[in-house]
Design an enzyme around this catalytic site. Structure first.
Site, PDB file in Angstrom:
ATOM      1  N   HIS A  89      39.626  40.948  44.003  1.00 57.93           N
ATOM      2  CA  HIS A  89      38.453  40.224  44.484  1.00 57.93           C
ATOM      3  C   HIS A  89      37.771  41.078  45.546  1.00 57.93           C
ATOM      4  CE1 HIS A  89      39.143  35.871  43.003  1.00 57.93           C
ATOM      5  NE2 HIS A  89      39.748  36.726  42.190  1.00 57.93           N
ATOM      6  N   GLU A  91      36.081  40.880  48.416  1.00 55.89           N
ATOM      7  CA  GLU A  91      36.285  40.864  49.863  1.00 55.89           C
ATOM      8  C   GLU A  91      37.645  41.428  50.262  1.00 55.89           C
ATOM      9  OE1 GLU A  91      35.729  38.351  47.648  1.00 55.89           O
ATOM     10  OE2 GLU A  91      35.682  36.469  48.798  1.00 55.89           O
ATOM     11  N   ARG A  96      40.681  46.362  52.240  1.00 54.87           N
ATOM     12  CA  ARG A  96      41.642  47.433  51.948  1.00 54.87           C
ATOM     13  C   ARG A  96      40.974  48.801  52.150  1.00 54.87           C
ATOM     14  NH1 ARG A  96      46.391  45.856  49.408  1.00 54.87           N
ATOM     15  NH2 ARG A  96      46.811  48.025  48.838  1.00 54.87           N
ATOM     16  N   CYS A 144      36.667  32.310  47.160  1.00 58.33           N
ATOM     17  CA  CYS A 144      37.389  31.354  46.318  1.00 58.33           C
ATOM     18  C   CYS A 144      38.411  30.595  47.154  1.00 58.33           C
ATOM     19  CB  CYS A 144      38.061  32.080  45.150  1.00 58.33           C
ATOM     20  SG  CYS A 144      39.384  33.215  45.624  1.00 58.33           S
ATOM     21  N   CYS A 201      40.933  33.879  48.379  1.00 61.86           N
ATOM     22  CA  CYS A 201      40.244  34.664  49.405  1.00 61.86           C
ATOM     23  C   CYS A 201      40.020  33.840  50.671  1.00 61.86           C
ATOM     24  CB  CYS A 201      38.913  35.184  48.858  1.00 61.86           C
ATOM     25  SG  CYS A 201      39.109  36.431  47.562  1.00 61.86           S
ATOM     26  N   ARG A 363      55.267  41.524  63.276  1.00 57.22           N
ATOM     27  CA  ARG A 363      54.279  41.037  62.309  1.00 57.22           C
ATOM     28  C   ARG A 363      54.896  39.998  61.379  1.00 57.22           C
ATOM     29  NH1 ARG A 363      51.270  42.904  57.461  1.00 57.22           N
ATOM     30  NH2 ARG A 363      49.070  42.454  57.846  1.00 57.22           N
TER      31      ARG A 363
END
Length: 388
Positions: A89, A91, A96, A144, A201, A363
């Site tokens: 997708h 966005e 990336r 989405c 997304c 993280r």
């Protein structure tokens, strides 16, 4: 906490959108949507990362991507894991690409011993965003997932009333049960598509308001970087959905309680701006027009890279998946790991990707906080591979 607004008056949204749209227009035709031999027009989603120089009030598109497809990890062969892009997708690909650019700048700083226009070296030795810069994301369609539920329902031929339930204990497919709002959804959304654990997304962008837009590689060497604005075409915005999906008083509100002095992660809700500028190859609002989704993905990374790639089924167009190394894109996990290895061998001693990710304990802890709040967030598969 930064106040969340849906600014309908500022021209900033148009400036950000135009930076991406104009750059897309400059690119060669290869990889862009076409009109097929049968007369059917292809459509796709466009997204791009725009850097704003605050003092100069200049808006620069540094990377962009098109794409609407998702490849479930379950249908990717083991030897192809890490080489094939799962989520294509637009966005997600654009972000990336931005992370790839960050790695390139980190290497440049290491080699030249000088800061770049994008990154500086902080007192703790990590790289940090230049203080004169803001990061924005333009997307031609509403993301989405939860942010687009009302919009999706309004496009149905049978637009009957639906139950506005706020929570669910189930992980939902992207287009299932429109009445269930504020929940994590997966892609692809179509019920006839293979099942994927890849989150929508909307969910991924919501997560980046806390975890930042850095990925597994850049988060080891850079201080968190957050989006300031997300720009959407005005006709795909439903304000109540945007507030619920991304706003400080929506489903992400509990994240504001986390973040300490020694914790670089904190809830940073982005501002959603609208634009009047429409993408030429967007999905038409007129449902009567017969169209088809483009199967191609196009990525472009600017600045010091100035590189374009066309991607098909998660690999470089014109290559075969069995040719694992030749088929790798600039932004697949193995490519990113090899670039990080070039920057720091000490951070890449673990060759199993799944085990390597677990080494970033801070993280991982923050991810768990996020998953506990958004609920029903089942981790993706496809991480069990040797990256080198």
């Amino acid at each position: 906490m930064e106040e969340f607004t849906l600014d309908r008056n500022s021209n900033v949204g148009n400036l950000i959108a135009l930076a991406v749209l104009n750059k897309f227009d400059e690119l060669a035709r290869h990889g862009k949507p076409i009109i097929r031999a049968n007369g059917v027009r292809e459509w796709t989603t466009l997204a791009g990362v725009v850097i704003q120089k605050k003092m100069e009030n200049e808006f620069i598109c540094v990377c962009l991507a098109t794409g609407v497809k998702c490849t479930p990890a379950g249908i990717i062969k083991n030897e192809q894991l890490g080489s094939v892009l799962h989520d294509c997708h637009a966005e997600i690909l654009a972000l990336r690409c931005f992370n790839r650019l960050l790695l390139e700048h980190c290497i440049l700083i290491k080699e030249s011993k000088k800061d770049t226009w994008l990154l500086e070296v902080a007192d703790n030795g990590k790289f940090t965003l230049n203080s004169n810069l803001l990061i924005h994301l333009y997307v031609s369609e509403c993301p989405c997932g939860d942010a687009s539920m009302e919009l999706l329902a309004s496009r149905l031929e049978n637009n009957k009333p639906w139950n506005l339930t706020v929570d669910s204990e189930k992980l939902m497919r992207g287009r299932a049960d429109f009445g269930l709002l504020g929940i994590v959804r997966t892609k692809p959304g179509r019920p006839d598509a293979p099942v994927s654990w890849s989150k929508s997304c909307t969910d991924k962008l919501a997560a980046k308001q806390y975890l930042s837009i850095l990925n597994s590689q850049t988060s080891l060497i850079c201080e968190p970087i957050y989006l300031s604005c997300v720009v959407l075409y005005k006709k795909v915005i439903v304000k109540s959905a945007i507030d619920r999906a991304f706003g400080p008083f929506g489903r992400c509100a509990p994240l504001a309680e986390f973040g300490e002095k020694d914790n670089p992660y904190y809830f940073h809700p982005f501002t959603v701006l609208e634009t009047d500028e429409n993408f030429l190859y967007s999905r038409p609002l007129n449902q009567a027009e017969k169209t088809a989704t483009s199967t191609n993905v196009l990525i472009w990374i600017g600045d010091k890279m100035q590189c374009t790639q066309v991607i098909h089924n998660g690999i470089k167009a014109g290559t075969k998946a069995k040719d694992v190394e030749k088929s790798q894109t600039l932004i697949c996990r193995k490519s990113m790991m090899n670039l990080l290895h070039q920057l720091s061998q000490s951070l890449t001693n673990e060759k199993n990707y799944y085990e390597w990710k677990k080494l970033n304990i801070k993280r991982c802890q923050q991810k768990q906080i996020l998953r506990n709040i958004l609920k029903n967030w089942i981790p993706n598969g496809g991480n069990e591979f040797q990256w080198i």
